[in-house]
Design a protein around this motif. Structure first.
Motif, mmCIF file in Angstrom:
data_model
loop_
_atom_site.group_PDB
_atom_site.id
_atom_site.type_symbol
_atom_site.label_atom_id
_atom_site.label_comp_id
_atom_site.label_asym_id
_atom_site.label_seq_id
_atom_site.Cartn_x
_atom_site.Cartn_y
_atom_site.Cartn_z
ATOM 1 N N PRO A 15 34.190 37.892 44.056
ATOM 2 C CA PRO A 15 34.796 39.188 43.750
ATOM 3 C C PRO A 15 35.893 39.056 42.705
ATOM 4 C CG PRO A 15 34.603 38.856 46.124
ATOM 5 C CD PRO A 15 34.266 37.552 45.486
ATOM 6 N N GLN A 16 35.966 40.027 41.795
ATOM 7 C CA GLN A 16 37.001 40.013 40.778
ATOM 8 C C GLN A 16 38.340 40.401 41.397
ATOM 9 O OE1 GLN A 16 36.062 41.906 36.981
ATOM 10 N NE2 GLN A 16 33.968 42.187 37.685
ATOM 11 N N PRO A 17 39.446 39.941 40.778
ATOM 12 C CA PRO A 17 40.763 40.397 41.242
ATOM 13 C C PRO A 17 40.843 41.919 41.157
ATOM 14 C CG PRO A 17 40.962 38.605 39.658
ATOM 15 C CD PRO A 17 39.534 39.024 39.641
ATOM 16 N N LEU A 18 41.533 42.524 42.104
ATOM 17 C CA LEU A 18 41.614 43.976 42.137
ATOM 18 C C LEU A 18 43.082 44.385 42.140
ATOM 19 C CD1 LEU A 18 39.754 46.463 42.282
ATOM 20 C CD2 LEU A 18 40.075 46.456 44.751
ATOM 21 N N ASP A 19 43.609 44.638 40.955
ATOM 22 C CA ASP A 19 44.989 45.090 40.839
ATOM 23 C C ASP A 19 45.128 45.903 39.563
ATOM 24 O OD1 ASP A 19 45.128 43.227 38.724
ATOM 25 O OD2 ASP A 19 45.989 41.678 40.008
ATOM 26 N N LEU A 20 46.342 46.348 39.281
ATOM 27 C CA LEU A 20 46.587 47.221 38.137
ATOM 28 C C LEU A 20 46.149 46.577 36.832
ATOM 29 C CD1 LEU A 20 49.642 49.480 37.558
ATOM 30 C CD2 LEU A 20 49.009 47.847 35.787
ATOM 31 N N ASP A 21 46.546 45.335 36.600
ATOM 32 C CA ASP A 21 46.198 44.669 35.345
ATOM 33 C C ASP A 21 44.696 44.436 35.217
ATOM 34 O OD1 ASP A 21 48.754 44.571 34.366
ATOM 35 O OD2 ASP A 21 49.176 42.559 35.099
ATOM 36 N N ALA A 22 44.046 44.054 36.320
ATOM 37 C CA ALA A 22 42.606 43.786 36.267
ATOM 38 C C ALA A 22 41.839 45.032 35.843
ATOM 39 C CB ALA A 22 42.120 43.293 37.618
ATOM 40 N N VAL A 23 42.265 46.185 36.327
ATOM 41 C CA VAL A 23 41.589 47.443 35.973
ATOM 42 C C VAL A 23 41.952 47.881 34.563
ATOM 43 C CG1 VAL A 23 41.353 49.895 36.546
ATOM 44 C CG2 VAL A 23 41.393 48.179 38.375
ATOM 45 N N ASN A 24 43.246 47.908 34.247
ATOM 46 C CA ASN A 24 43.673 48.405 32.933
ATOM 47 C C ASN A 24 43.173 47.543 31.779
ATOM 48 O OD1 ASN A 24 44.970 50.567 34.085
ATOM 49 N ND2 ASN A 24 47.007 49.633 34.024
ATOM 50 N N LYS A 25 42.976 46.252 32.017
ATOM 51 C CA LYS A 25 42.519 45.344 30.967
ATOM 52 C C LYS A 25 40.998 45.145 30.983
ATOM 53 C CE LYS A 25 46.904 42.813 30.803
ATOM 54 N NZ LYS A 25 47.574 41.503 31.008
ATOM 55 N N SER A 26 40.298 45.870 31.836
ATOM 56 C CA SER A 26 38.844 45.728 31.903
ATOM 57 C C SER A 26 38.196 46.084 30.576
ATOM 58 C CB SER A 26 38.257 46.643 32.984
ATOM 59 O OG SER A 26 38.576 46.185 34.269
ATOM 60 N N GLU A 27 37.248 45.277 30.163
ATOM 61 C CA GLU A 27 36.470 45.533 28.958
ATOM 62 C C GLU A 27 34.997 45.458 29.296
ATOM 63 O OE1 GLU A 27 37.547 46.603 26.180
ATOM 64 O OE2 GLU A 27 39.708 46.317 26.517
ATOM 65 N N TRP A 28 34.201 46.207 28.549
ATOM 66 C CA TRP A 28 32.770 46.268 28.829
ATOM 67 C C TRP A 28 32.116 44.908 28.634
ATOM 68 C CZ3 TRP A 28 28.348 45.222 26.121
ATOM 69 C CH2 TRP A 28 27.146 45.645 26.715
ATOM 70 N N SER A 29 31.163 44.615 29.510
ATOM 71 C CA SER A 29 30.277 43.471 29.339
ATOM 72 C C SER A 29 28.927 43.858 29.914
ATOM 73 C CB SER A 29 30.813 42.221 30.050
ATOM 74 O OG SER A 29 30.757 42.393 31.455
ATOM 75 N N ALA A 30 27.888 43.163 29.506
ATOM 76 C CA ALA A 30 26.533 43.503 29.948
ATOM 77 C C ALA A 30 26.386 43.397 31.455
ATOM 78 C CB ALA A 30 25.514 42.599 29.263
ATOM 79 N N GLU A 31 27.157 42.501 32.097
ATOM 80 C CA GLU A 31 27.061 42.318 33.544
ATOM 81 C C GLU A 31 28.068 43.184 34.290
ATOM 82 O OE1 GLU A 31 27.574 39.681 31.438
ATOM 83 O OE2 GLU A 31 25.448 39.189 31.291
ATOM 84 N N GLY A 32 28.972 43.834 33.562
ATOM 85 C CA GLY A 32 30.052 44.579 34.211
ATOM 86 C C GLY A 32 29.551 45.715 35.066
ATOM 87 N N GLY A 33 30.189 45.907 36.217
ATOM 88 C CA GLY A 33 29.830 47.007 37.099
ATOM 89 C C GLY A 33 28.652 46.736 37.994
ATOM 90 N N ASN A 34 28.139 45.509 37.991
ATOM 91 C CA ASN A 34 26.991 45.181 38.834
ATOM 92 C C ASN A 34 27.392 44.471 40.119
ATOM 93 O OD1 ASN A 34 24.977 46.220 37.086
ATOM 94 N ND2 ASN A 34 25.163 44.424 35.780
ATOM 95 N N GLU A 35 28.700 44.339 40.335
ATOM 96 C CA GLU A 35 29.172 43.640 41.526
ATOM 97 C C GLU A 35 28.854 44.431 42.789
ATOM 98 O OE1 GLU A 35 31.994 43.021 38.064
ATOM 99 O OE2 GLU A 35 31.097 44.725 39.080
#
Length: 329
Positions: free
Chosen positions: A22-42
């Motif tokens: 699982p990815q870290p889940l905090d303010l910075d992790a969300v605000n700095k999220s960038e698109w990737s082909a695998e992103g959002g498939n967790e």
């Protein structure tokens, strides 16, 4: 996760997104999220999807409850945004969509919020499940500070807690992380009036259109029920009622309601029609809020057109008496 039983399986578990940690889940992790082909498939809550949902919400293409997970409401919101921006309407979170979403708003997706006295003073109430028992309450208020804060920031309560591990929500002065959903229009600027509302039954969405036919907002909606099916054809807005009472008519014949006489339930966000009622020129039919925002957009309604409380409140500021409303099959 099951124990690794061979080296090949161990290598697969490291490389496959389905088995990624699982990815870290905090303010910075969300605000700095960038698109990737695998992103959002967790399988877990996704920082990327949280950010996408907040950006869609701010653009008035509502994903319903912000929960950081894939779902039909998010897909419909993406598809509506793609259509409005001239992109391929496939409902997919791709690189071009991500760029357009981020162009729409430079504000961070999550912010720190200091809990205020009015957030925790209540009174908070335990709301019975049965409508007849709800009629005995003086007000259908929030059940807890968590529910109040989650609704204010358009969030799922589980996400609110996940972003704030170990935090209490009943202490004024405490700092918590919330969705930055209020960064929409310029301060003090009133939203443009809607020229027409379209309620699309097959897609379970409500579209608000401008005079030129462009889409101003799209909201997920639960539309009608077996006991009280949605109408067809063209109608109009008759009135807007914030903080409405709810009157149950035994002619509705809702499952589980045994009352033979009409009864009234007092106002509040947990009222059966939520925080706002937009009355339509169809007897006893309207667009309204809900005490269960996580069920909006699903095949669940006690009739009428059900939006989240925050979406119907926003829509209510953009309509007026006589606004056309079309029900589309």
């Amino acid at each position: 996760m099951k124990p690794v039983v061979c080296a090949a399986l161990g290598l697969f578990s490291l490389l496959s997104p389905a088995f990624a940690a699982p990815q870290p889940l905090d303010l910075d992790a969300v605000n700095k999220s960038e698109w990737s082909a695998e992103g959002g498939n967790e399988k877990e809550i996704s920082p990327l999807l949280i950010k996408a949902q907040v950006l869609l919400d701010r653009a008035r293409f509502s994903p319903g409850v912000i929960d950081g997970r894939k779902g039909e409401n998010l897909q419909n919101a993406i598809e509506a945004f793609e259509k409005a921006r001239g992109l391929k309407p496939d409902g997919a979170l791709d690189e071009e969509l991500w760029r357009k979403l981020n162009e729409a708003s430079a504000e961070p997706a999550l912010i720190a919020y200091t809990i205020r006295d009015e957030d925790v003073k209540g009174p908070f109430v335990k709301v019975p499940d049965k409508l007849e028992e709800q009629a005995s309450l003086d007000r259908l208020g929030y059940s807890s500070p968590e529910e109040l804060l989650a609704e204010r920031f358009h969030m799922d309560q589980d996400l609110l807690k996940a972003l704030n591990p170990g935090k209490r929500f009943d202490e004024a002065g405490a700092s918590i992380v919330v969705a930055n959903v209020e960064a929409k229009a310029e301060p003090g600027k009133q939203p443009e009036k809607v020229a027409k509302i379209e309620i699309v039954k097959s897609e379970r969405v409500l579209r608000a259109l401008a005079k030129d036919g462009s889409v101003m907002a799209v909201y997920p909606a639960s539309i009608g029920s077996e006991e009280k099916p949605a109408p067809s054809g063209s109608h109009t807005v008759r009135a807007v009622a914030p903080n409405p009472n709810y009157t149950y008519n035994p002619e509705y014949g809702f499952k589980g309601v045994k009352a033979k006489e009409k009864f009234e339930i007092k106002p509040g966000p947990n009222n059966p029609v939520g925080s706002t009622w937009i009355d339509l020129s169809v007897e006893s039919f309207g667009i309204h809020g809900t005490p269960e925002p996580e069920k909006v957009g699903k095949v669940y309604s006690q009739g009428c057109v059900r939006l989240t409380n925050w979406d119907v409140e926003e829509l209510s500021k953009m309509v007026e008496k006589g606004t056309p409303v079309a029900f589309l099959d």
